[in-house]
Design an enzyme around this catalytic site. Structure first.
Site, PDB file in Angstrom:
ATOM      1  N   ARG A 316       2.234  -4.101  -2.536  1.00  0.00           N
ATOM      2  CA  ARG A 316       2.261  -5.487  -2.087  1.00  0.00           C
ATOM      3  C   ARG A 316       1.295  -5.651  -0.929  1.00  0.00           C
ATOM      4  O   ARG A 316       1.234  -4.805  -0.019  1.00  0.00           O
ATOM      5  CB  ARG A 316       3.671  -5.882  -1.605  1.00  0.00           C
ATOM      6  N   GLU A 345      -1.590 -14.756  -2.369  1.00  0.00           N
ATOM      7  CA  GLU A 345      -2.209 -14.628  -3.696  1.00  0.00           C
ATOM      8  C   GLU A 345      -2.334 -15.992  -4.360  1.00  0.00           C
ATOM      9  O   GLU A 345      -1.331 -16.710  -4.441  1.00  0.00           O
ATOM     10  CB  GLU A 345      -1.381 -13.667  -4.567  1.00  0.00           C
ATOM     11  N   HIS A 364      -4.216  -8.786  -8.879  1.00  0.00           N
ATOM     12  CA  HIS A 364      -2.825  -8.400  -9.182  1.00  0.00           C
ATOM     13  C   HIS A 364      -2.656  -8.073 -10.677  1.00  0.00           C
ATOM     14  O   HIS A 364      -1.895  -8.736 -11.404  1.00  0.00           O
ATOM     15  CB  HIS A 364      -1.846  -9.508  -8.756  1.00  0.00           C
TER      16      HIS A 364
HETATM   17  N1  LIG Z   1       0.556  -4.403  -8.672  1.00  0.00           N
HETATM   18  C1  LIG Z   1       1.455  -4.588  -9.604  1.00  0.00           C
HETATM   19  O1  LIG Z   1       1.247  -5.330 -10.556  1.00  0.00           O
HETATM   20  C2  LIG Z   1       2.743  -3.884  -9.505  1.00  0.00           C
HETATM   21  C3  LIG Z   1       3.272  -3.619  -8.296  1.00  0.00           C
HETATM   22  N2  LIG Z   1       4.462  -2.966  -8.204  1.00  0.00           N
HETATM   23  C4  LIG Z   1       4.972  -2.722  -6.867  1.00  0.00           C
HETATM   24  O2  LIG Z   1       4.996  -1.347  -6.617  1.00  0.00           O
HETATM   25  C5  LIG Z   1       6.047  -1.055  -5.728  1.00  0.00           C
HETATM   26  C6  LIG Z   1       6.832   0.141  -6.201  1.00  0.00           C
HETATM   27  O3  LIG Z   1       7.394  -0.091  -7.470  1.00  0.00           O
HETATM   28  P1  LIG Z   1       8.367   0.999  -8.114  1.00  0.00           P
HETATM   29  O4  LIG Z   1       7.807   2.340  -7.923  1.00  0.00           O
HETATM   30  O5  LIG Z   1       8.669   0.550  -9.465  1.00  0.00           O
HETATM   31  O6  LIG Z   1       9.640   0.842  -7.186  1.00  0.00           O
HETATM   32  P2  LIG Z   1      10.672   1.954  -6.804  1.00  0.00           P
HETATM   33  O7  LIG Z   1      11.820   1.252  -6.216  1.00  0.00           O
HETATM   34  O8  LIG Z   1      10.898   2.872  -7.941  1.00  0.00           O
HETATM   35  O9  LIG Z   1       9.944   2.783  -5.651  1.00  0.00           O
HETATM   36  C7  LIG Z   1       9.767   2.327  -4.358  1.00  0.00           C
HETATM   37  C8  LIG Z   1       9.924   3.523  -3.445  1.00  0.00           C
HETATM   38  O10 LIG Z   1       9.554   3.131  -2.139  1.00  0.00           O
HETATM   39  C9  LIG Z   1      10.394   3.820  -1.264  1.00  0.00           C
HETATM   40  N3  LIG Z   1      10.398   3.237   0.057  1.00  0.00           N
HETATM   41  C10 LIG Z   1      11.171   2.241   0.532  1.00  0.00           C
HETATM   42  N4  LIG Z   1      10.874   2.028   1.817  1.00  0.00           N
HETATM   43  C11 LIG Z   1       9.903   2.888   2.154  1.00  0.00           C
HETATM   44  C12 LIG Z   1       9.178   3.150   3.344  1.00  0.00           C
HETATM   45  N5  LIG Z   1       9.417   2.450   4.457  1.00  0.00           N
HETATM   46  N6  LIG Z   1       8.249   4.107   3.331  1.00  0.00           N
HETATM   47  C13 LIG Z   1       8.010   4.811   2.213  1.00  0.00           C
HETATM   48  N7  LIG Z   1       8.665   4.626   1.061  1.00  0.00           N
HETATM   49  C14 LIG Z   1       9.590   3.660   1.034  1.00  0.00           C
HETATM   50  C15 LIG Z   1      11.731   3.807  -1.945  1.00  0.00           C
HETATM   51  O11 LIG Z   1      12.557   4.830  -1.454  1.00  0.00           O
HETATM   52  C16 LIG Z   1      11.339   4.033  -3.376  1.00  0.00           C
HETATM   53  O12 LIG Z   1      11.386   5.407  -3.700  1.00  0.00           O
HETATM   54  C17 LIG Z   1       6.847  -2.342  -5.610  1.00  0.00           C
HETATM   55  O13 LIG Z   1       6.467  -3.013  -4.435  1.00  0.00           O
HETATM   56  C18 LIG Z   1       6.396  -3.143  -6.750  1.00  0.00           C
HETATM   57  O14 LIG Z   1       6.530  -4.492  -6.532  1.00  0.00           O
HETATM   58  C19 LIG Z   1       5.138  -2.539  -9.286  1.00  0.00           C
HETATM   59  C20 LIG Z   1       4.662  -2.777 -10.523  1.00  0.00           C
HETATM   60  C21 LIG Z   1       3.438  -3.506 -10.744  1.00  0.00           C
HETATM   61  O1  LIG Z   2       6.314  -5.833 -11.112  1.00  0.00           O
HETATM   62  C1  LIG Z   2       5.758  -6.061 -10.044  1.00  0.00           C
HETATM   63  O2  LIG Z   2       6.245  -5.817  -8.944  1.00  0.00           O
HETATM   64  C2  LIG Z   2       4.458  -6.671 -10.052  1.00  0.00           C
HETATM   65  O3  LIG Z   2       3.845  -6.777  -9.017  1.00  0.00           O
HETATM   66  C3  LIG Z   2       3.939  -7.236 -11.283  1.00  0.00           C
HETATM   67  O4  LIG Z   2       3.669  -8.566 -10.990  1.00  0.00           O
HETATM   68  P1  LIG Z   2       3.410  -9.630 -12.144  1.00  0.00           P
HETATM   69  O5  LIG Z   2       4.655  -9.687 -12.938  1.00  0.00           O
HETATM   70  O6  LIG Z   2       2.271  -9.134 -12.935  1.00  0.00           O
HETATM   71  O7  LIG Z   2       3.141 -10.901 -11.438  1.00  0.00           O
END
Ligand SMILES: NC(=O)C1=CN([C@@H]2O[C@H](COP(=O)(O)OP(=O)(O)OC[C@H]3O[C@@H](n4cnc5c(N)ncnc54)[C@H](O)[C@@H]3O)[C@@H](O)[C@H]2O)C=CC1
Ligand SMILES: O=C(O)C(=O)COP(=O)(O)O
Length: 629
Positions: A316, A345, A364
């Site tokens: 993010r 965004e 994104h």
């Molecule tokens: N760019 C995109 O389109 C996408 C972005 N994301 C983003 O990626 C991020 C992670 O997604 P997931 O791995 O699925 O979530 P997840 O919940 O599996 O992993 C997040 C991890 O961050 C850790 N965490 C929490 N606070 C923390 C801190 N202060 N320092 C270090 N680690 C910390 C948690 O313990 C957890 O292990 C989310 O913010 C999500 O929104 C996810 C999918 C697509």
């Molecule tokens: O799953 C997430 O956290 C994402 O950031 C994906 O975002 P989107 O659904 O592609 O707008």
């Protein structure tokens, strides 16, 4: 009236005798029935559930209202309004067709992309569910504007930072997400940005398209042997780590909550934050945006990084102070950055960050693969439909995720818990001023085997709803209690009974209040105390104050305290009979023979004032109270 023993005795039988086989395997009330508003007048959602006692089945109905009819066992919902025969599901951002199909099979689906905040606010009061991606802000205003109709927000993806979870919880709106289907896509995009950045792919491409051939300008850096720090070792972070290991990188990670064995299994060392950022050649961000992670990468933390570090962000934008990043890029602390996400965004057209030559950007796109979008759409559609149907959601973000088998076996106790709460609060003189409630569960189960969150929520609901305009459900029970200054504490008493059933009895104790029925006060400390059990799948009141009783909790209840003498049942029964009030159940309990007794009378109808006054005038009756269940 005299009885042979000091135990209680049911003297009138219920018109419908519950079958022993109904205990405890009734079809469970669904999560939505726990989530649902049971406010007595305003229908909140257009899909609610009723429990037919004859079939013990959960039935999906349209708008329903709580009633206290004797025809059904509680929770007792009957069709109130057929205005919305199918729920309306608003999809505010592009969702895969397969997911839309799932939604259409269940409700009316409206795909309205690109609504302004005002447009969303005016639309939302006609929607039962809303499905969003990262581009829709589900703000407090949106939840307020829904006027209680919105029951589920589905986030078609992982990050729920665009949903005001606190407001959703306050409004009793369930939030579900789709946490797994885009993991690989996000990880692959992270790797794409890492490799593209290291070899200046985007910049070289742009320069060639501008007619240039700049081989020496775009000399890159190698990945093999370099240290990559994964910040946030969750689903995406782990997948990035796995792939980076395949590229020959040395991978470390920082995550305060990640289990060490998961990291070990991938050959990744978990390290403290400062160690991670100060030793890494590449830093890839994968933590959620929360108040704790907001702008965690700032001037101070950039200053601690190795000079020439390269940064990738597919998490993010808000975890980075973007102005500080521009400064770090200009000073050379950060050699390059590859960013998929931004604080705002789309970012402003004049964003210095986006314009930086050594920054690679994508709009994104982390989750934007065909496969991920298909998967996310199905995952969220099933979660939303399931929640609307009342099934448990495995991806609930703001409610306890209670496994279906737990709900199943707790279902009759959930009904009991709410009824006890409702009864207890009606015994309080004035009905308010309650500050402290204790819920005591007697159970033969080990504490680890008994999840009481549903029960606590339902006691809370039972206590709060009769005395306020609030509606309470599993999502907002704790919040609402806290907001009203009501402390609900729980106590477990291990009893030597069968552990086949999760709970032996539930006692609800309201401290430091006056009672309108003094006999409900316990002998030892003057707290209002009532206790109930589930018998044959039905909730029963088994103790009032120190008096044992046994009355099925259905319809309405009259509690009388009288001198324990013959003829009392007949006298009261006659008065009720004269007014055509049907008695469903009656039980007498006493503490001392021929002295004091409590008569608990279940009645199908609500007796009129005169009838109640007649009961009060019976000479041996010392006090009585009429209670609605
Ligand atoms: N760019 C995109 O389109 C996408 C972005 N994301 C983003 O990626 C991020 C992670 O997604 P997931 O791995 O699925 O979530 P997840 O919940 O599996 O992993 C997040 C991890 O961050 C850790 N965490 C929490 N606070 C923390 C801190 N202060 N320092 C270090 N680690 C910390 C948690 O313990 C957890 O292990 C989310 O913010 C999500 O929104 C996810 C999918 C697509
Ligand atoms: O799953 C997430 O956290 C994402 O950031 C994906 O975002 P989107 O659904 O592609 O707008």
């Amino acid at each position: 009236m005299a009885m042979a023993s000091s135990s209680t005795k049911a003297v009138f039988s219920s018109p419908v005798t519950p079958s022993p086989s109904s205990h405890p395997s009734q079809k469970p009330p669904s999560l939505l029935s726990f989530l649902r508003s049971t406010a007595t007048s305003t229908p909140i959602s257009n899909i609610k559930l009723s429990h037919s006692r004859s079939t013990s089945q959960v039935v999906v109905n349209s708008v329903l209202k709580t009633v206290t009819s004797p025809e059904t066992s509680a929770p007792n919902y009957q069709t109130q309004d057929l205005k919305y025969p199918r729920p309306t599901i608003l999809v505010s951002e592009k969702l895969g067709e397969a997911g839309l199909e799932v939604l259409r099979s269940f409700g009316n689906v409206e795909c309205l992309y690109g609504l302004s905040p005002d447009e969303l606010c005016s639309k939302i009061s006609s929607c039962d569910a809303l499905i969003v991606r990262s581009g829709t802000k589900v703000s407090r205003q949106v939840l307020e504007a829904s006027k209680g109709r919105l029951k589920v927000v589905g986030r078609a993806g992982v990050g729920i930072d665009n949903v005001d979870l606190q407001a959703a919880t306050e409004f009793g709106c369930l939030v579900v997400n789709a946490p797994t289907a885009n993991t690989v896509a996000a990880a692959e995009h992270g790797i794409a940005l890492l490799t593209a950045m290291a070899r200046n792919v985007a910049q070289a491409d742009a320069s060639m398209k501008a007619g240039k051939w700049l081989r020496s300008k775009y000399v890159g850096v190698s990945l093999v042997g370099k240290t990559l720090a994964i910040m946030g070792f969750g689903k995406v972070g782990s997948e990035v780590a796995r792939r980076a290991k395949g590229l020959g990188m040395h991978v470390i990670a920082h995550d305060p909550y990640a289990p060490a064995d998961r990291a070990r299994a991938l050959g990744v060392e978990l390290v403290p934050f400062n160690q991670a950022i100060s030793t890494a050649d590449f830093i890839s961000l994968h933590m959620p945006l929360t108040p704790a992670t907001s702008k965690v990468f700032n001037d101070e933390t950039f200053a601690n990084m190795k000079k020439g570090v390269r940064l990738i962000n597919v998490a993010r934008g808000g975890v980075i102070d973007e102005d500080a990043l521009v400064r770090a890029l200009n000073s050379g602390i950060v050699a390059q950055a590859a960013l998929d996400v931004f604080t705002e965004e789309p970012p402003p057209a004049d964003s210095k960050l986006v314009q930086c030559e050594n920054v690679t950007v994508t709009p994104h796109l982390g989750a934007s693969t065909k496969e991920a979008q298909e998967g996310v759409a199905i995952e969220i559609a099933e979660a939303v439909v399931g929640a609307l149907k009342g099934e448990l959601s495995a991806t609930a973000v703001n409610a306890p995720m209670v496994p279906p088998e737990v709900v199943s076996e707790l279902s009759p106790y959930v009904v009991l818990a709410e009824k006890l709460g409702r009864l207890a609060v009606q015994l309080v003189a004035g009905g308010s001023g309650i500050k402290s409630v204790r819920v005591v569960y007697k159970s033969a189960r080990d504490p680890d085997d008994l999840d009481t969150r549903l029960l606590r929520a339902m006691v809370t609901k039972g206590i709060i709803e009769p005395i306020s305009a609030s509606f309470v459900n599993l999502v907002n029970a704790d919040f609402t209690a806290k907001q009203k200054g009501l402390r609900i504490s729980e106590e477990r008493i291990l009893v030597d009974s069968s552990s086949e059933f999760p709970v032996d009895s539930i006692q609800v104790i309201i401290s430091d209040v006056e009672s309108k029925f003094a006999s409900a006060l316990s002998d030892n400390n003057g707290d209002i105390s009532i206790e109930g059990k589930v018998k044959f799948g039905m909730p029963h009141l088994t103790r009032v104050g120190s008096f044992p009783v046994d009355v099925s909790l259905e319809g309405n209840l009259i509690l009388c305290r009288q001198v324990d003498q013959p003829g009392m049942i007949g006298q009261v029964g006659n008065i009720l009979g004269e007014q055509n009030v049907n008695v469903s159940f009656m039980s007498v309990g006493r503490t001392v023979l021929r002295t004091k007794a409590i008569m608990a009378i279940g009645v199908d109808e609500e007796p009129d004032k005169e009838t109640l006054e007649k009961i009060g005038k019976v000479a041996a009756i010392e006090e009585f109270v009429f209670l609605k269940l």
